[in-house]
Design a protein around this motif. Structure first.
Motif, mmCIF file in Angstrom:
data_model
loop_
_atom_site.group_PDB
_atom_site.id
_atom_site.type_symbol
_atom_site.label_atom_id
_atom_site.label_comp_id
_atom_site.label_asym_id
_atom_site.label_seq_id
_atom_site.Cartn_x
_atom_site.Cartn_y
_atom_site.Cartn_z
ATOM 1 N N ASP A 202 -25.492 14.481 113.777
ATOM 2 C CA ASP A 202 -26.189 14.656 114.965
ATOM 3 C C ASP A 202 -26.208 13.313 115.820
ATOM 4 O O ASP A 202 -26.576 12.499 115.632
ATOM 5 C CB ASP A 202 -27.651 15.066 115.014
ATOM 6 C CG ASP A 202 -27.983 16.247 114.202
ATOM 7 O OD1 ASP A 202 -27.018 17.211 114.197
ATOM 8 O OD2 ASP A 202 -28.683 16.420 113.385
ATOM 9 N N ALA B 188 -32.946 23.187 114.643
ATOM 10 C CA ALA B 188 -32.060 23.444 113.082
ATOM 11 C C ALA B 188 -32.899 23.402 112.135
ATOM 12 O O ALA B 188 -32.127 23.955 111.150
ATOM 13 C CB ALA B 188 -31.402 21.698 113.279
ATOM 14 N N THR C 236 -31.666 23.360 120.217
ATOM 15 C CA THR C 236 -31.761 24.443 119.392
ATOM 16 C C THR C 236 -32.496 23.913 118.115
ATOM 17 O O THR C 236 -32.266 22.995 117.646
ATOM 18 C CB THR C 236 -30.263 24.714 118.987
ATOM 19 O OG1 THR C 236 -29.645 24.879 120.172
ATOM 20 C CG2 THR C 236 -30.120 25.944 118.014
ATOM 21 N N VAL D 136 -30.647 19.181 118.818
ATOM 22 C CA VAL D 136 -31.168 19.958 117.884
ATOM 23 C C VAL D 136 -32.633 19.353 117.786
ATOM 24 O O VAL D 136 -32.822 18.313 118.077
ATOM 25 C CB VAL D 136 -30.581 19.849 116.620
ATOM 26 C CG1 VAL D 136 -29.235 20.601 116.590
ATOM 27 C CG2 VAL D 136 -30.101 18.731 116.198
#
Lengths: 749, 114
Positions: free
Chosen positions: A639, A683, A681, A646
């Motif tokens: 990431d 995760a 989002t 996320v």
């Protein structure tokens, strides 16, 4: 004239209390010479020697009554009786060393425990603060009706409004506490510091021991950096050297010129002893609360009057700034209480508990005395038969019990002196409670001990005294040859005492049980991570070199490289299994809250979006903490700024925002700037971690990845709503003051 | 002896002071005897009240005491009048004279006043 005579006579009587033996001998000699002169006179008058003697004795009318009335006139009968009772009491106590020892130790423990706690209470709560006219000093907290917080911090503009509008206070000043990195050679250390507004020391009326205080212009942005040392800072950092003025210290990698040193006893950091004071720079953000406010009441204005005025002012501000000041009130509290903080209640409870212990000690000793008075039936009967009144016998018994209590008190004072020191050192290892170190035996503590001892003496003496004061003379005298048996009444009183004692012990036991139970609940409440083999390291990077602490990290920033390096090096250490970074320590007491929208869903109310606590962590954080992963995945090294944003949320957040659904893959959007937003989002979902403390239920919580860019302006105040931590821990809401925390998980040893 | 009167309340001190003024230093027994003699043996001094009364006068500073030897070579405690005692005696004697005078006027038969 008359009063002079009375005074002279009284003085003579006081003198009469001394040299008792010599005065007695003189009186006897005088009586003897009187008799002999009378006899000689009678003989000369022609009486027989027998007659002469007899006549002389009859006319004198009994030597003892004369002596008695003479004695009453010579001294002060009340004191004479007291002295007599004391002498008698001493003899009785010395004759029963077993009883005396047990009673003395019981009382010493009870009184000693009370004195020890009281000396701490005295130092922390009762003694006036070491500032002139400190009774008028008030802490003016903000309150937050929405969160039920009554001891909250205030923003800089809020402070200015309060100061300008309130008439109850002579002046108001503000301070905040921060950890700052002190550089000395190549050593960096985070030290507690206090930031103050101009006029802080002047309001407290404490001049510096050397040097000067801050000038108003020194708190302006861009002013040259100046600092004042606390007594502790002066002693630890400069070994108390006299030439510290205009020396330079490096704080957060910035040079600060020392302009003054404060005297010992001056302290404002609630948890640790601050070493350095620096001026506060004005922060125009009304939503950013970080100040604690001290006001000095005008003479003649009471705390409640000031409270009423502050209520009016805060209501007015609420209407003026509905966005930031809604539900914000004020809470005026004596500074003494504010400084003791939550320890005030704890100490008072502690005092109550030891008072109960003393009560139990009292009933115990009363019981012992009752048992002993059974064996003294004969003595009492004889005294009653010889004409001792009931009052006289009660007085005798009370004198004995008071004597015992005072002796126990003296012993207890010794015990307290020692145990208070132990208590202070033990407490001090857990918390640097202000003024705790000032605990010592002063006149107030002595007075307290004397009063407690006297009360104790009367308390445990009165029942046995009443019981003993009406002895059954007949029985008592007849029982002389038999072993003494206790009267029915004595037995009944003793049963009452035993019941009382049991009841008191039960109360204590119940209290202790409750304490133990909450302790057990805390132990059995899973914090959401494993605490074993977990080490915490505070990191604070200088802003000048690495930028604002919580600012967007970005992959090639100096900060990111620094963190990458340090994590790699720490993980490479033998015995370290994992390491990660976090902004807010779990159970550290505070968290900031984040407002966000959920795409495709209306906000809960038009003005208020969804909100949750937030924290910023590095990849591998949950693995390091050993937090259970319920769904999805945690942050990984993959990431980055270049991959989609996320978040990881906790179980409570998943349940609250997406009830009955799988939260993984769902999205939130953060307002960023004027018309843009950032979509993140979910995760993964992790188990709840107690962020506040074990006693507070888990809140919905959102974790951001420190390597991913947040919304533009991340680190300024545009997208999160600061929330002060639960006091008295220092406010964590200022992002610049919050150092990063590295969690290191070592291998089980 | 039964017909003798006890010394009246409050007058013993005055009698003691007067006796010491007339006789010079004297021991307790001597004072008692002297008072009885002066009263023509009409008064009986209660020794039980004499000694505390002497002590009181001493505490008030009107008399002082010291041990001495009597005519018969006997050790005795001698009391003597002090300057304050002399003044006090004067004052009390005057007051007493006034009191008796007033009483006498009441008791005098037949002298009616307008």
């Amino acid at each position: 004239m008359r009063s002079l005579r009375v005074l002279r006579a009284s003085l003579a009587r006081v003198r009469g209390l001394f040299h008792r033996n010599r005065r007695e001998r003189e009186l006897s000699a005088e009586m003897k010479s009187h008799l002999q002169m009378h006899i000689e006179h009678n003989l000369r008058a022609g009486m027989t020697p027998e007659q002469a003697r007899r006549d002389a004795f009859i006319k004198l009318g009994g030597i003892e009554p004369i002596k008695e009335s003479y004695r009453d006139r010579r001294g002060i009968p009340m004191i004479e009786t007291l002295l007599q009772d004391l002498r008698y009491g001493f003899r009785m106590l010395a004759k029963n060393p077993g009883f005396t020892l047990v009673a003395l130790l019981t009382l010493a423990l009870g009184i000693g425990a009370n004195t020890a706690i009281f000396s701490v209470v005295n130092a922390v709560l009762l003694r006036p603060l070491p500032y002139p006219d400190s009774g008028r000093l008030m802490m003016v907290w903000a309150t937050d009706a929405r969160r039920g917080n009554t001891e909250d911090v205030t923003s800089y503009p809020g402070f200015e409004d309060w100061r300008a509008q309130s008439k109850s206070f002579e002046g108001m000043t503000a301070f905040t506490t921060r950890g700052a990195t002190l550089l000395a050679g190549d050593q960096a250390e985070i030290i507690p510091t206090v930031q103050v507004t101009p006029g802080f020391f002047e309001l407290l009326r404490v001049p510096p021991a050397t040097g000067r205080t801050f000038r108003p212009d020194e708190s302006e942005a861009g002013a040259s950096h100046v600092a004042i040392l606390s007594d502790a800072g002066w002693k630890t950092r400069f070994s108390g050297r006299t030439d510290v003025l205009s020396q330079t210290v490096r704080i957060n990698d910035q040079p600060y010129t020392i302009v003054g040193v404060m005297p010992p006893g001056f302290r404002f950091h609630p948890e640790r002893v601050e070493e350095i004071y620096t001026p506060i720079e004005r922060d125009p953000n009304r939503g950013h609360g970080f100040l604690r406010i001290v006001g000095r009441l005008r003479p003649g204005v009471s705390r409640s009057q000031a409270q009423v005025e502050m209520d009016i002012i805060t209501r007015r501000l609420e209407q003026q700034y509905p966005k930031t000041d809604a539900d914000v009130g004020a809470n005026v509290m004596p500074l003494t209480d504010a400084i003791a903080g939550e320890f005030r209640i704890g100490l008072l409870i502690f005092l109550g508990v030891v008072a109960l212990v003393l009560l139990i000690a009292c009933t115990n000793v009363a019981n012992l005395m009752l048992a002993r008075s059974a064996t003294r039936q004969k003595e009492l009967a004889v005294r009653a038969a010889l004409g001792a009144s009931r009052g006289r016998l009660i007085q005798q018994f009370l004198t004995e019990s008071t004597l015992l209590a005072l002796a126990g008190g003296a012993l207890g004072l010794l015990l307290a002196n020692w145990s208070a020191r132990l208590l202070v050192t033990t407490l001090a290892t857990h918390v640097q409670l202000p003024r705790l170190q000032a605990t010592h035996t002063d006149a107030w503590v002595l007075g307290f001990t004397v009063v407690v001892s006297l009360t104790t003496g009367i308390l445990f003496g009165v029942l046995p005294a009443l019981n003993a004061a009406s002895p059954n003379v007949n029985e008592g005298l007849r029982e002389s040859s038999r072993s003494a048996t206790e009267s029915i009444r004595g037995r009944r009183i003793r049963s009452v005492l035993v019941v009382m004692e049991t009841a008191l012990a039960l109360v204590l036991l119940a209290g202790a049980g409750l304490l133990l139970k909450s302790l057990l609940i805390m132990r059995s409440t899973a914090p959401g991570f494993r605490t074993e083999n977990l080490a915490v390291v505070n990191l604070s990077l200088p802003r000048a070199k690495y930028g604002p602490e919580l600012d967007r990290v970005g992959q090639d920033s100096a900060r990111a490289r620094y963190f990458e390096q340090i994590l790699a090096r720490v993980t490479a250490l033998a015995g370290v299994r994992a390491a990660a970074l976090v902004a807010d320590l779990p159970m550290g007491g505070g968290a900031d809250s984040l407002s966000f929208h959920i795409p495709g869903r209306p906000d809960p109310s038009p003005k208020k979006p969804f909100s949750a606590s937030f924290n910023i962590v590095s990849a591998g954080y949950f693995r390091t903490m050993e937090t259970s992963l319920l769904a999805g995945r945690e942050f990984s090294e993959q990431d980055s700024a270049n991959t989609p944003g996320v978040i990881v949320i906790n179980e409570t957040a998943a349940r609250q925002f997406w009830p009955g659904q799988d939260a993984v893959g769902k999205q939130i959007s953060l307002p960023a700037g004027k018309d843009s937003s950032v979509t993140l989002t979910v995760a993964g979902v992790i188990g709840d971690v107690r962020q506040q403390d074990l006693g507070t239920a888990a809140h919905p919580e959102i974790f951001l990845n420190y390597m991913q860019p947040g919304p533009p302006g991340h680190g300024s105040h545009s997208w999160y709503e600061p929330r002060p931590s639960r006091l008295p821990s220092p406010p964590r809401s200022s992002p610049r003051s919050s150092p990063w925390i590295m969690m290191c998980r070592s291998l089980p040893s | 002896m039964g017909d003798k009167q006890d010394v009246w309340q409050g007058t013993l001190a005055l009698m003691v002071l007067k006796t010491l003024e007339a006789m010079g230093p004297l021991h307790g027994y001597g004072i008692a005897r002297r008072i009885e003699q002066t009263s023509g043996d009409l008064l009986a001094v209660n020794y039980g009240t004499l000694y505390p009364a002497l002590l009181k006068l001493e505490q008030e500073g009107y008399i002082a005491s010291e041990w001495g030897v009597s005519d018969n070579n006997r050790k005795a405690k001698y009391y003597r009048l002090t300057r304050a005692g002399r003044k006090q005696l004067e004052k009390e004697a005057q007051e007493w004279a006034q009191t008796t005078d007033i009483l006498a006027r009441f008791m005098a038969p037949g002298e009616e006043r307008s």
